[in-house]
Scaffold this active site. Sequence first.
Site, PDB file in Angstrom:
ATOM      1  N   ASP A  55      -4.782  -5.203  -2.218  1.00 40.65           N
ATOM      2  CA  ASP A  55      -4.292  -3.833  -2.256  1.00 40.65           C
ATOM      3  C   ASP A  55      -2.847  -3.850  -2.760  1.00 40.65           C
ATOM      4  OD1 ASP A  55      -3.266  -5.066   0.003  1.00 40.65           O
ATOM      5  OD2 ASP A  55      -3.457  -3.315   1.298  1.00 40.65           O
ATOM      6  N   ASP A  94       0.107  -3.677  -1.541  1.00 41.90           N
ATOM      7  CA  ASP A  94       1.160  -4.438  -0.858  1.00 41.90           C
ATOM      8  C   ASP A  94       0.707  -5.834  -0.439  1.00 41.90           C
ATOM      9  OD1 ASP A  94      -0.496  -3.359   1.177  1.00 41.90           O
ATOM     10  OD2 ASP A  94       1.127  -3.480   2.632  1.00 41.90           O
ATOM     11  N   ASP A 116      -1.533  -7.213   1.635  1.00 43.47           N
ATOM     12  CA  ASP A 116      -1.830  -7.682   2.989  1.00 43.47           C
ATOM     13  C   ASP A 116      -3.332  -7.651   3.274  1.00 43.47           C
ATOM     14  OD1 ASP A 116      -2.185  -4.939   3.260  1.00 43.47           O
ATOM     15  OD2 ASP A 116      -0.902  -4.743   5.027  1.00 43.47           O
ATOM     16  N   SER A 171       0.459   1.136   1.265  1.00 39.71           N
ATOM     17  CA  SER A 171      -0.702   0.255   1.350  1.00 39.71           C
ATOM     18  C   SER A 171      -1.770   0.674   0.340  1.00 39.71           C
ATOM     19  CB  SER A 171      -1.236   0.241   2.782  1.00 39.71           C
ATOM     20  OG  SER A 171      -2.191  -0.759   2.955  1.00 39.71           O
TER      21      SER A 171
END
Length: 460
Positions: A250, A252, A254, A106
């Site tokens: 970010d 990833d 999400d 993340s």
Amino acid sequence: MTLIKSISGIRGTIGGRPGDGLSPVDVVKYAASYAKWLESQSNESKKTVVVGRDARISGEMVEALVCATLNGMGCDVVNIGLATTPTTEIAVTKEKAQGGIILTASHNPKQWNALKLLNKDGEFLSATDGQAILEFADNEDFDFADVDDLGTTVTKDYTDIHVQDVLNLELVDVDAIRKADFSVAFDAVNSVGGIAIPALLKALGVKTIVSINEEPSGHFAHVPEPLPENLVETCNIVKTSNVDVCFVVDPDVDRLSIISEDGSMFNEEYSLVAIADYILAHNPGNTVSNLSSSRALRVVTEKHGWKYTAAAVGEVNVVAKMKETNAVIGGEGNGGIIYPKSHYGRDALVGIALFLSQLAKSNLKCSELRKTYPDYFISKNKIELTPEIDVNVILDQMKEKHSEDEVNDIDGVKIDFENEWVHLRKSNTEPIIRIYAESVSPEASDALAKKIITEIKSLI
């Protein structure tokens, strides 16, 4: 080196001795333990697992280890390669897989990676399921498959499928976005957003796209958490680029942060607030966010005549509360948008499409839209305690001290006052109390935090 084993997955810094960092040995052990857990969840003779990853430097290595280990445990793998976290989540259900593993740390720096574990619904595991996997790993309670029972791996690209799913959402107004003729910038922090976001914007009819840190190299151009202090250069680029809005994600994808056309931060807490306002105007219903998220969502929800509910911190807790209350929109104040009509996971692509639809229909500039929402400011602090102090006792005493106020104790202690709140949570790894305070100005939130800190110190 650091290795953190939790019910939500395994994360750590790459390298080091087994057990000290996220070494290849640890990757194999926890991937095998996950496969062992899958055996207990399904009667299917052959389990299928979706694997996707962000663009971290270590991603290719970890991907190879995970896929090979799952094959060695007899699982078939659908490897979707470079993909956002929400893309991997939706791929699990579309493939009718028994689970999924997302290889991403993340917002953590480049030396980190992680195995984030999904169930058959493409959602993060419950505490019970996560604990079972940790126990399998601790006991090395797994058996690898015989040669005739090894799994296979196929590769697929799910980005376009995810983008089409977003376009199919009823409240994503492609015509309105196209007619608005927006100029849109994005900062993908050199990860998979550089693949997914341009694909989405082009599909939405955006003709002028300004890419910032687009190349998915894994060499992050700035600290990858999309917070104001990490986006100074991005804001400066926006000021001189003549764009209508900039989206920042970010690694990833999400979490969604928004920068207005004048280079000012929309405030990541308000990504969810604005999108919820748009959803509630067209699809009435309840909302949910976690206890540490801005009160602005509650204000907007009640303005529309519906009920806001707070959940314990953590995406799995927010999702559970959303299902319980039939929420039409929810998420976390860190820019996490969860829209059930898409799927029960934080999804910046869904957030971008909904926000552009809202902006197109509002006939307002991005900065003007932000001014339509109440201003709240969060102050984040912590108190370090000596190991012999029982943090739970301190929290109970604070709860008793404020018994005449509105108190929520499902996750630490949150105290709601008339125009402000404070949330006290203990760290699971250190003798620390984290103190989040929100009020109507930065000065007021800092003052509230200091007041609460003084109260806590008086109890020590």
